[in-house]
Design a protein around this motif. Sequence first.
Motif, PDB file in Angstrom:
ATOM      1  N   TYR A  99      -7.327   2.976   2.292  1.00 45.67           N
ATOM      2  CA  TYR A  99      -8.609   2.678   1.671  1.00 45.67           C
ATOM      3  C   TYR A  99      -9.083   1.246   1.894  1.00 45.67           C
ATOM      4  O   TYR A  99     -10.154   0.874   1.416  1.00 45.67           O
ATOM      5  CB  TYR A  99      -8.563   3.067   0.188  1.00 45.67           C
ATOM      6  CG  TYR A  99      -8.652   4.571   0.042  1.00 45.67           C
ATOM      7  CD1 TYR A  99      -9.866   5.204  -0.195  1.00 45.67           C
ATOM      8  CD2 TYR A  99      -7.534   5.370   0.233  1.00 45.67           C
ATOM      9  CE1 TYR A  99      -9.959   6.578  -0.275  1.00 45.67           C
ATOM     10  CE2 TYR A  99      -7.611   6.745   0.169  1.00 45.67           C
ATOM     11  CZ  TYR A  99      -8.836   7.350  -0.090  1.00 45.67           C
ATOM     12  OH  TYR A  99      -8.925   8.727  -0.147  1.00 45.67           O
ATOM     13  N   SER A 139      -2.899   5.002  -0.427  1.00 47.87           N
ATOM     14  CA  SER A 139      -3.772   3.903  -0.843  1.00 47.87           C
ATOM     15  C   SER A 139      -4.076   2.927   0.293  1.00 47.87           C
ATOM     16  O   SER A 139      -5.176   2.380   0.365  1.00 47.87           O
ATOM     17  CB  SER A 139      -3.154   3.148  -2.024  1.00 47.87           C
ATOM     18  OG  SER A 139      -1.930   2.526  -1.651  1.00 47.87           O
ATOM     19  N   GLY A 195       0.807  -1.218   0.000  1.00 48.88           N
ATOM     20  CA  GLY A 195       0.000   0.000   0.000  1.00 48.88           C
ATOM     21  C   GLY A 195       0.836   1.261   0.000  1.00 48.88           C
ATOM     22  O   GLY A 195       0.367   2.329   0.420  1.00 48.88           O
ATOM     23  N   PHE A 220      -0.827   9.127  -9.765  1.00 52.97           N
ATOM     24  CA  PHE A 220      -0.364   8.485  -8.532  1.00 52.97           C
ATOM     25  C   PHE A 220       1.142   8.267  -8.556  1.00 52.97           C
ATOM     26  O   PHE A 220       1.775   8.204  -9.614  1.00 52.97           O
ATOM     27  CB  PHE A 220      -1.103   7.169  -8.282  1.00 52.97           C
ATOM     28  CG  PHE A 220      -0.933   6.114  -9.352  1.00 52.97           C
ATOM     29  CD1 PHE A 220      -0.026   5.076  -9.198  1.00 52.97           C
ATOM     30  CD2 PHE A 220      -1.711   6.147 -10.508  1.00 52.97           C
ATOM     31  CE1 PHE A 220       0.114   4.097 -10.170  1.00 52.97           C
ATOM     32  CE2 PHE A 220      -1.576   5.165 -11.485  1.00 52.97           C
ATOM     33  CZ  PHE A 220      -0.657   4.134 -11.323  1.00 52.97           C
ATOM     34  N   ARG A 225      -6.670   9.937 -12.624  1.00 52.20           N
ATOM     35  CA  ARG A 225      -6.053   9.350 -11.441  1.00 52.20           C
ATOM     36  C   ARG A 225      -4.523   9.400 -11.592  1.00 52.20           C
ATOM     37  O   ARG A 225      -3.915   8.506 -12.172  1.00 52.20           O
ATOM     38  CB  ARG A 225      -6.547   7.911 -11.263  1.00 52.20           C
ATOM     39  CG  ARG A 225      -5.859   7.081 -10.182  1.00 52.20           C
ATOM     40  CD  ARG A 225      -5.928   7.654  -8.797  1.00 52.20           C
ATOM     41  NE  ARG A 225      -7.256   7.875  -8.304  1.00 52.20           N
ATOM     42  CZ  ARG A 225      -8.037   6.947  -7.726  1.00 52.20           C
ATOM     43  NH1 ARG A 225      -7.613   5.708  -7.618  1.00 52.20           N
ATOM     44  NH2 ARG A 225      -9.222   7.288  -7.263  1.00 52.20           N
TER      45      ARG A 225
END
Length: 303
Positions: A161, A158, A32, A101, A99
């Motif tokens: 989530y 991330s 993550g 990232f 998006r």
Amino acid sequence: MYNFLPFAYFQDKIVPFQEATISIATHALHYGTLAFGGMRGIPDPQDPTQVLLFRLDRHCQRLSQSGKFIHYDISAEKIKTAIIEFVKKNQPTTSFYIRPFVFTSDLGIAPRLHNIDKSFAIYGLELGDYLSPEGVSCRISSWCRQEDISFPLRGKISAAYITSSLAKTEAVESGFDEAILMNSQGKVSEASGMNIFIVRNGKIITPGFEQDILEGITRDSVIKIAQDFGIPVVERPVDKSELLIADEVFLCGTAAKVVPVNRIENYYLPEHRPIAEKLREKLTAITENRDPDYRDWVYPISI
């Protein structure tokens, strides 16, 4: 099924979306260690030769700041330049979502942020209404929002989530549209991927940053718009019981925009929600570049 935009930004260049792939051993996939952003774009209703991005500079700034939590130094300017290139190449013709990232892209099994490669990528998809503009039903989640003492909640990371995913699925599988998470102190924090506001006696009330919320950009926009309308806005802890007796409750986020809440658990909220409607209409006008007072929030890109 999503309709993804045909091109992605990957390994410092624009490539076909299908070619932007990573290994199953990618570090971020397992731990993550990824920070992301999300922003809306639309074709300009007044000029078919350009598209409009909402608060591009602020989104780039937040992703740059979020990157610091995974020890990745990437400037807001580099992110902005890549997003503009990405949009020009894709030439979207309908409402879309971007998006961007940053992530740990090394292959390996050791959980760490030092001595490890990082990468930056962007993809996008066509996106209409994320939630029904007519309103949603919410349940109070059995899952608790993380605390900043153990997780960098000032970043859009991330790993956070998993809690949002658990809460969202729990809500949907029990007959609701969305979840509301409390924090570890038993106060209202946020929804699964949105900030939350209530209205009582003509005032807007929303949990402050000390309530373990994400520093939402749409949240910031709603507060500024409300203040410009002369509507008092108070940032303070919100009790669960206040949700149930509020004059209005609404959610906001990049994907969701402004969405009223019709029901919380088995409590139905008033159908008349003038403040939420007023804010939603204003936000729509701003994103469509129809409001000269907020022109600096809208970034036009010629395609």
